[in-house]
Design a protein around this motif. Structure first.
Motif, PDB file in Angstrom:
ATOM      1  N   LEU A  49       0.837  -1.201   0.000  1.00  0.00           N
ATOM      2  CA  LEU A  49       0.000   0.000   0.000  1.00  0.00           C
ATOM      3  C   LEU A  49       0.871   1.250   0.000  1.00  0.00           C
ATOM      4  CD1 LEU A  49      -2.640  -1.069   2.693  1.00  0.00           C
ATOM      5  CD2 LEU A  49      -2.858  -1.200   0.198  1.00  0.00           C
ATOM      6  N   ASP A  50       0.465   2.270  -0.745  1.00  0.00           N
ATOM      7  CA  ASP A  50       1.176   3.547  -0.775  1.00  0.00           C
ATOM      8  C   ASP A  50       0.987   4.245   0.569  1.00  0.00           C
ATOM      9  OD1 ASP A  50       2.059   6.189  -1.190  1.00  0.00           O
ATOM     10  OD2 ASP A  50       1.501   6.123  -3.306  1.00  0.00           O
ATOM     11  N   PRO A  51       2.065   4.494   1.305  1.00  0.00           N
ATOM     12  CA  PRO A  51       1.932   5.082   2.651  1.00  0.00           C
ATOM     13  C   PRO A  51       1.402   6.510   2.635  1.00  0.00           C
ATOM     14  CG  PRO A  51       4.233   5.037   1.985  1.00  0.00           C
ATOM     15  CD  PRO A  51       3.473   4.260   0.945  1.00  0.00           C
ATOM     16  N   ARG A  52       1.413   7.161   1.461  1.00  0.00           N
ATOM     17  CA  ARG A  52       0.957   8.553   1.382  1.00  0.00           C
ATOM     18  C   ARG A  52      -0.505   8.671   0.985  1.00  0.00           C
ATOM     19  NH1 ARG A  52       5.460   9.971  -2.900  1.00  0.00           N
ATOM     20  NH2 ARG A  52       4.554   7.988  -3.606  1.00  0.00           N
ATOM     21  N   MET A  53      -1.141   7.553   0.676  1.00  0.00           N
ATOM     22  CA  MET A  53      -2.525   7.577   0.229  1.00  0.00           C
ATOM     23  C   MET A  53      -3.441   7.031   1.323  1.00  0.00           C
ATOM     24  SD  MET A  53      -2.080   6.210  -3.711  1.00  0.00           S
ATOM     25  CE  MET A  53      -3.836   6.271  -4.058  1.00  0.00           C
ATOM     26  N   THR A  54      -4.561   7.711   1.553  1.00  0.00           N
ATOM     27  CA  THR A  54      -5.546   7.193   2.486  1.00  0.00           C
ATOM     28  C   THR A  54      -6.218   5.961   1.882  1.00  0.00           C
ATOM     29  OG1 THR A  54      -7.355   8.526   1.608  1.00  0.00           O
ATOM     30  CG2 THR A  54      -5.998   9.520   3.350  1.00  0.00           C
ATOM     31  N   VAL A  55      -6.938   5.249   2.723  1.00  0.00           N
ATOM     32  CA  VAL A  55      -7.677   4.082   2.238  1.00  0.00           C
ATOM     33  C   VAL A  55      -8.668   4.503   1.159  1.00  0.00           C
ATOM     34  CG1 VAL A  55      -9.325   2.295   2.902  1.00  0.00           C
ATOM     35  CG2 VAL A  55      -7.401   2.837   4.411  1.00  0.00           C
ATOM     36  N   ARG A  56      -9.313   5.649   1.348  1.00  0.00           N
ATOM     37  CA  ARG A  56     -10.267   6.137   0.362  1.00  0.00           C
ATOM     38  C   ARG A  56      -9.589   6.383  -0.989  1.00  0.00           C
ATOM     39  NH1 ARG A  56     -14.941   8.368   1.433  1.00  0.00           N
ATOM     40  NH2 ARG A  56     -14.309   8.868   3.571  1.00  0.00           N
ATOM     41  N   GLN A  57      -8.421   6.997  -0.962  1.00  0.00           N
ATOM     42  CA  GLN A  57      -7.705   7.277  -2.208  1.00  0.00           C
ATOM     43  C   GLN A  57      -7.255   5.978  -2.884  1.00  0.00           C
ATOM     44  OE1 GLN A  57      -4.776   9.830  -0.346  1.00  0.00           O
ATOM     45  NE2 GLN A  57      -5.634  11.668  -1.315  1.00  0.00           N
ATOM     46  N   THR A  58      -6.803   5.013  -2.085  1.00  0.00           N
ATOM     47  CA  THR A  58      -6.368   3.726  -2.643  1.00  0.00           C
ATOM     48  C   THR A  58      -7.517   3.017  -3.338  1.00  0.00           C
ATOM     49  OG1 THR A  58      -4.589   3.429  -1.023  1.00  0.00           O
ATOM     50  CG2 THR A  58      -5.481   1.439  -2.042  1.00  0.00           C
ATOM     51  N   LEU A  59      -8.653   2.953  -2.663  1.00  0.00           N
ATOM     52  CA  LEU A  59      -9.805   2.254  -3.236  1.00  0.00           C
ATOM     53  C   LEU A  59     -10.429   3.046  -4.375  1.00  0.00           C
ATOM     54  CD1 LEU A  59     -11.519   0.765  -0.044  1.00  0.00           C
ATOM     55  CD2 LEU A  59      -9.850  -0.283  -1.589  1.00  0.00           C
ATOM     56  N   SER A  60     -10.380   4.369  -4.299  1.00  0.00           N
ATOM     57  CA  SER A  60     -10.898   5.199  -5.394  1.00  0.00           C
ATOM     58  C   SER A  60     -10.101   4.971  -6.666  1.00  0.00           C
ATOM     59  CB  SER A  60     -10.850   6.677  -4.999  1.00  0.00           C
ATOM     60  OG  SER A  60     -11.298   7.499  -6.050  1.00  0.00           O
ATOM     61  N   GLU A  61      -8.789   4.891  -6.526  1.00  0.00           N
ATOM     62  CA  GLU A  61      -7.932   4.634  -7.680  1.00  0.00           C
ATOM     63  C   GLU A  61      -8.239   3.263  -8.280  1.00  0.00           C
ATOM     64  OE1 GLU A  61      -3.326   5.473  -8.274  1.00  0.00           O
ATOM     65  OE2 GLU A  61      -3.657   3.648  -7.098  1.00  0.00           O
ATOM     66  N   ALA A  62      -8.463   2.267  -7.425  1.00  0.00           N
ATOM     67  CA  ALA A  62      -8.732   0.913  -7.916  1.00  0.00           C
ATOM     68  C   ALA A  62     -10.093   0.815  -8.601  1.00  0.00           C
ATOM     69  CB  ALA A  62      -8.661  -0.083  -6.758  1.00  0.00           C
ATOM     70  N   THR A  63     -11.112   1.432  -8.022  1.00  0.00           N
ATOM     71  CA  THR A  63     -12.448   1.340  -8.608  1.00  0.00           C
ATOM     72  C   THR A  63     -12.531   2.041  -9.959  1.00  0.00           C
ATOM     73  OG1 THR A  63     -13.156   3.288  -7.362  1.00  0.00           O
ATOM     74  CG2 THR A  63     -13.621   1.138  -6.383  1.00  0.00           C
ATOM     75  N   GLY A  64     -11.669   3.035 -10.178  1.00  0.00           N
ATOM     76  CA  GLY A  64     -11.684   3.756 -11.449  1.00  0.00           C
ATOM     77  C   GLY A  64     -10.661   3.278 -12.453  1.00  0.00           C
ATOM     78  N   ALA A  65     -10.030   2.145 -12.158  1.00  0.00           N
ATOM     79  CA  ALA A  65      -8.959   1.682 -13.036  1.00  0.00           C
ATOM     80  C   ALA A  65      -9.477   1.252 -14.401  1.00  0.00           C
ATOM     81  CB  ALA A  65      -8.224   0.512 -12.368  1.00  0.00           C
ATOM     82  N   PHE A  66     -10.649   0.652 -14.452  1.00  0.00           N
ATOM     83  CA  PHE A  66     -11.166   0.119 -15.717  1.00  0.00           C
ATOM     84  C   PHE A  66     -12.548   0.646 -16.077  1.00  0.00           C
ATOM     85  CE2 PHE A  66      -8.426  -3.234 -13.844  1.00  0.00           C
ATOM     86  CZ  PHE A  66      -7.413  -3.204 -14.796  1.00  0.00           C
ATOM     87  N   VAL A  67     -13.247   1.248 -15.109  1.00  0.00           N
ATOM     88  CA  VAL A  67     -14.613   1.734 -15.342  1.00  0.00           C
ATOM     89  C   VAL A  67     -14.736   3.160 -14.832  1.00  0.00           C
ATOM     90  CG1 VAL A  67     -17.058   1.354 -14.871  1.00  0.00           C
ATOM     91  CG2 VAL A  67     -15.524  -0.609 -15.091  1.00  0.00           C
ATOM     92  N   ARG A  68     -15.325   4.006 -15.628  1.00  0.00           N
ATOM     93  CA  ARG A  68     -15.551   5.387 -15.206  1.00  0.00           C
ATOM     94  C   ARG A  68     -16.752   5.433 -14.261  1.00  0.00           C
ATOM     95  NH1 ARG A  68     -13.140   9.610 -17.824  1.00  0.00           N
ATOM     96  NH2 ARG A  68     -11.865   9.091 -19.647  1.00  0.00           N
ATOM     97  N   LEU A  69     -16.559   5.987 -13.081  1.00  0.00           N
ATOM     98  CA  LEU A  69     -17.632   6.127 -12.111  1.00  0.00           C
ATOM     99  C   LEU A  69     -17.745   7.574 -11.655  1.00  0.00           C
ATOM    100  CD1 LEU A  69     -16.974   3.036  -9.775  1.00  0.00           C
ATOM    101  CD2 LEU A  69     -18.732   3.240 -11.532  1.00  0.00           C
ATOM    102  N   GLY A  70     -18.981   8.019 -11.475  1.00  0.00           N
ATOM    103  CA  GLY A  70     -19.193   9.343 -10.912  1.00  0.00           C
ATOM    104  C   GLY A  70     -18.809   9.353  -9.442  1.00  0.00           C
TER     105      GLY A  70
END
Length: 351
Positions: A98-119
């Motif tokens: 896990l990137d120590p500079r990213m919050t859990v929200r930022q980590t999961l936000s990046e993953a959820t938007g990796a292949f699908v565009r979400l609002g």
């Protein structure tokens, strides 16, 4: 039942200072949807190299990798991206994953938007659902990895992997960096997630007790090759390869047919994968091989082939263990073969 993951004759080579080294040599294996195959073996056997090939991170590989009935090939960025939509890897150490500079929200936000565009709203809902899936409270979303426990960090890593709804999850030593008290909770979580989501899982571990608790099938790997594959309880009750027997004998809780506790288990060191032994790769260390039984010279000259792939229990051995190969019970052993030693909650293979 369809095969979530199917490997056919997969070979992985790494470029070393003295030339190419074959880390995985002709491995064929199936992991059907909704099931778990546990992959075990000593360090250096090629387990992690195989995992990297499946997710497209291997330096060089050949063979076929099929996910959900679709064959994947190539080693470029585009190929890895296509594979990443179907296969996800959870690494051993969440501290480095896990990137120590990213919050859990930022980590999961990046993953959820990796292949699908979400609002924004859909993404927040998805993040909340992922946290709930892995048993984390909503306040965890705004924390950094350093503000979480080791078990919580590994739950975040699992949530990140599940963000793309993969068909295959590869868990590479996911409990080895955790406290013993946390391991059981993570294993229970993985089993529950698989039942809910139906993904195929390749579970790689040194911990035989952990492998037993989550796996439908166990595959044993030695020096780049699979030496035995069988349904979990079949393998534990009646291992057909001497290497498997020595591994099981190292764990009192799981000892089935093998050497009694307290006796030497494996002689010598794992051979150099850059120069593997001729014939059966295990023969220099085999407790029932040509070093002890000279009449079994075929083990030195002829590489044993595994039984037919369609059989549920198959092993690559010229002389599957028989009753005469089994040493007498350990001194002062109980009738169940457990001996005088206190049982351990988990057993790990030599590293």
């Amino acid at each position: 039942m369809s095969a979530g993951l199917a490997l056919h004759d997969v070979t992985v080579r790494h470029q070393g200072t003295l030339g190419a080294v074959t880390a995985v040599d002709g491995v064929s294996l199936e992991v059907p949807d909704g099931t778990t195959v546990g992959l075990v073996g000593e360090s250096g056997s090629g387990k992690s190299s195989l995992a990297r090939a499946v997710v497209g991170l291997a330096d060089s590989f050949s063979g076929q990798i099929t996910v959900g009935g679709r064959q994947f090939g190539g080693r470029g960025a585009a190929a890895r991206r296509r594979l990443g939509q179907r296969v996800q890897l959870v690494f051993q150490d969440p501290d480095t994953a896990l990137d120590p500079r990213m919050t859990v929200r930022q980590t999961l936000s990046e993953a959820t938007g990796a292949f699908v565009r979400l609002g924004r709203r859909d993404r927040e809902q998805r993040i909340g659902a992922l946290l709930e899936l892995v048993g984390l409270d909503a306040p965890c979303a705004d924390r950094l990895p350093a503000q979480l426990s080791g078990g919580q960090r590994q739950r975040v890593a699992v949530a990140r992997a599940l963000a793309v709804d993969p068909a295959v999850l590869i868990a590479d030593e996911v409990t080895s960096a955790l406290d013993v008290s946390v391991r059981a909770a993570i294993l229970t979580m993985l089993r529950d997630l698989q039942r809910r989501m139906g993904f195929a899982m390749l579970f790689i571990s040194h911990d035989l007790a952990a492998v037993r608790s989550v796996s439908d099938v166990i595959a044993v790997m030695y020096l780049g090759r699979l030496v035995e594959v069988a349904p979990t309880e079949d393998l534990l009750r009646g291992p057909r390869h001497p290497y498997t027997r020595t591994l099981l004998a190292s764990v009192p809780d799981l000892r089935a047919v093998g050497r009694p506790a307290g006796e030497p288990l494996l002689a010598g060191e794992v051979p150099d994968p850059a120069a593997p032994p001729s014939g059966c790769r295990f023969h220099p260390r085999c407790p029932v091989g040509p070093n002890r039984r000279p009449e079994r010279g075929i083990c030195v000259t002829l590489d044993p082939q595994p039984d037919a792939a369609g059989r549920p229990h198959r092993a690559a051995c010229h002389f599957p263990p028989t009753a005469e190969d089994r040493p007498p019970p350990a001194r002062n052993a109980h009738p169940d073969g457990s001996g005088d030693r206190a049982p351990r909650t988990a057993g790990e293979l030599p590293s």
